[in-house]
Design a protein around this motif. Sequence first.
Motif, short mmCIF file in Angstrom:
data_model
loop_
_atom_site.label_atom_id
_atom_site.label_comp_id
_atom_site.label_asym_id
_atom_site.label_seq_id
_atom_site.Cartn_x
_atom_site.Cartn_y
_atom_site.Cartn_z
N ARG A 7 43.84 31.10 50.97
CA ARG A 7 43.97 30.44 49.67
C ARG A 7 44.69 31.35 48.67
O ARG A 7 45.56 30.91 47.92
N ASP A 8 44.30 32.62 48.64
CA ASP A 8 44.95 33.56 47.72
C ASP A 8 46.41 33.76 48.10
O ASP A 8 47.28 33.84 47.22
N MET A 9 46.69 33.87 49.38
CA MET A 9 48.07 34.05 49.82
C MET A 9 48.92 32.84 49.44
O MET A 9 50.08 32.97 49.04
N THR A 10 48.33 31.66 49.53
CA THR A 10 49.05 30.44 49.15
C THR A 10 49.36 30.43 47.66
O THR A 10 50.47 30.08 47.24
N VAL A 11 48.38 30.82 46.83
CA VAL A 11 48.60 30.87 45.38
C VAL A 11 49.72 31.85 45.04
O VAL A 11 50.60 31.56 44.23
N LEU A 12 49.72 33.01 45.70
CA LEU A 12 50.76 34.01 45.43
C LEU A 12 52.13 33.52 45.91
O LEU A 12 53.16 33.82 45.28
N GLY A 13 52.14 32.78 47.02
CA GLY A 13 53.40 32.19 47.48
C GLY A 13 53.95 31.19 46.46
O GLY A 13 55.14 31.21 46.13
N LEU A 14 53.08 30.34 45.94
CA LEU A 14 53.50 29.37 44.93
C LEU A 14 53.90 30.07 43.63
O LEU A 14 54.85 29.65 42.95
N ALA A 15 53.20 31.15 43.29
CA ALA A 15 53.51 31.90 42.07
C ALA A 15 54.91 32.48 42.12
O ALA A 15 55.60 32.57 41.09
N THR A 16 55.35 32.88 43.30
CA THR A 16 56.67 33.49 43.43
C THR A 16 57.76 32.44 43.62
O THR A 16 58.90 32.64 43.17
N ALA A 17 57.43 31.34 44.25
CA ALA A 17 58.42 30.27 44.43
C ALA A 17 58.71 29.56 43.12
O ALA A 17 59.86 29.18 42.83
N GLN A 18 57.67 29.35 42.29
CA GLN A 18 57.85 28.66 41.01
C GLN A 18 58.40 29.62 39.98
O GLN A 18 57.71 30.53 39.54
N ARG A 19 59.64 29.44 39.59
CA ARG A 19 60.27 30.34 38.64
C ARG A 19 60.03 29.88 37.20
O ARG A 19 59.64 28.73 36.95
N ALA A 62 46.85 22.79 45.55
CA ALA A 62 46.72 23.48 46.84
C ALA A 62 45.30 23.95 47.12
O ALA A 62 45.06 24.62 48.12
N LYS A 63 44.36 23.60 46.21
CA LYS A 63 42.96 24.02 46.35
C LYS A 63 42.85 25.55 46.39
O LYS A 63 42.06 26.11 47.16
N GLY A 64 43.65 26.22 45.55
CA GLY A 64 43.62 27.67 45.46
C GLY A 64 42.74 28.14 44.31
O GLY A 64 42.16 27.34 43.57
N ASP A 65 42.67 29.45 44.14
CA ASP A 65 41.83 30.06 43.11
C ASP A 65 42.52 29.95 41.75
O ASP A 65 43.58 30.54 41.52
N ALA A 66 41.89 29.21 40.83
CA ALA A 66 42.48 29.01 39.50
C ALA A 66 42.56 30.31 38.73
O ALA A 66 43.53 30.54 37.99
N ALA A 67 41.57 31.18 38.88
CA ALA A 67 41.58 32.45 38.15
C ALA A 67 42.74 33.33 38.59
O ALA A 67 43.41 33.96 37.77
N LEU A 68 43.00 33.37 39.89
CA LEU A 68 44.13 34.14 40.40
C LEU A 68 45.44 33.56 39.88
O LEU A 68 46.36 34.30 39.51
N ALA A 69 45.51 32.23 39.84
CA ALA A 69 46.73 31.58 39.34
C ALA A 69 46.98 31.92 37.88
O ALA A 69 48.10 32.26 37.49
N VAL A 70 45.93 31.87 37.06
CA VAL A 70 46.10 32.16 35.62
C VAL A 70 46.40 33.63 35.40
O VAL A 70 47.32 33.99 34.64
N GLY A 71 45.66 34.51 36.06
CA GLY A 71 45.90 35.95 35.90
C GLY A 71 47.28 36.34 36.37
O GLY A 71 47.99 37.09 35.68
N GLY A 72 47.69 35.84 37.54
CA GLY A 72 49.03 36.14 38.04
C GLY A 72 50.11 35.58 37.15
O GLY A 72 51.15 36.21 36.92
N MET A 73 49.90 34.37 36.63
CA MET A 73 50.88 33.73 35.76
C MET A 73 51.11 34.55 34.49
O MET A 73 52.25 34.80 34.09
N VAL A 74 50.02 34.99 33.86
CA VAL A 74 50.14 35.77 32.63
C VAL A 74 50.86 37.09 32.90
O VAL A 74 51.75 37.51 32.15
N LEU A 75 50.49 37.75 34.00
CA LEU A 75 51.14 39.01 34.37
C LEU A 75 52.64 38.82 34.55
O LEU A 75 53.45 39.60 34.03
N LEU A 76 53.04 37.78 35.28
CA LEU A 76 54.45 37.55 35.55
C LEU A 76 55.22 37.15 34.30
O LEU A 76 56.38 37.54 34.10
#
Length: 297
Positions: free
Chosen positions: A224-236, A95-109
């Motif tokens: 871009r950040d909003m998209t990453v957070l949307g994907l983070a919540t949709a992907q269980r 999705a051409k989003g922020d990889a750091a946000l994806a990794v940080g959010g993933m670890v938190l979740l």
Amino acid sequence: MIEEGLLIVTKVGMLLFVVAGMAAMGLSLTVPRVVEPLRDLRMMALLLAANFVAVPVVAVAAARILPMDEAASTAVILVGCCAGAPFLPKLAQLAKGDAALAVGGMVLLMVATVVYAPIVVPLVVEGATVEAWDIASSLIVLMLIPLGLGLLAKARYEEFADSVAGQVGQISSVGLLVGIVAALLVSWRDVLGAIGSWIFIGVAIVLAVGFVVGYLAGFGRSQRDMTVLGLATAQRNIAAAMVVAASLSGDVVVLTMVGALVIPIVLIVLAGELGKRMAPLESVASKADVSGTDEPA
């Protein structure tokens, strides 16, 4: 015999995807870059609320309202209650989003799921037993250790890390492709057999609501950040859901596995489409910047 072989290929492929993917993210990022998004406490609080309040409530409601059998409704609830998946960085990349946000959010979740699932799942799923260590062990061994080693290599041997990050990422992508294809070949009968069970409708509701509430959790941030957070919540977190399902009936395991196949396939397509739409926006922004600098003050 063939199915056993395909099952082994599936496990090896997904193992390569997870381990190599985490290592590649570590080789490409730095600790400050990963931690920086977590400092936005408002965004992180909304992300947690989206994943552990909104989505589970919707999952339970869908399981109760839709005409599902017990196994299908349980599978939907398990999927809804487990968040944080190693698949997120790959989706963010597409999705051409922020990889750091994806990794940080993933670890938190993922860490939050270790605490959340053992407390909440037994309350909403009768007979479910959840051992925190069963979930945490795979999180630590398969995800956090490769990520940490990658970050260490990036910090101490930056030139080496930069030179191999791309190849390690390619190994992860190949593992994902092999794993999904092999899984489909193994379980296509189960997928077809689940068509009349309403499991697809239930999972689709969880996926759609997850993306929307996750997207809104990033309100005030970039698209871009909003998209990453949307994907983070949709992907269980299907791995965690499967750990819990194993303590229940075989039907629950099968239907949870069906959800495990449907969600990433749908989100790969969605992330790819969103990524394509991001490129023109970048071009427009670049042209605007250039034209702005060419105009006299």
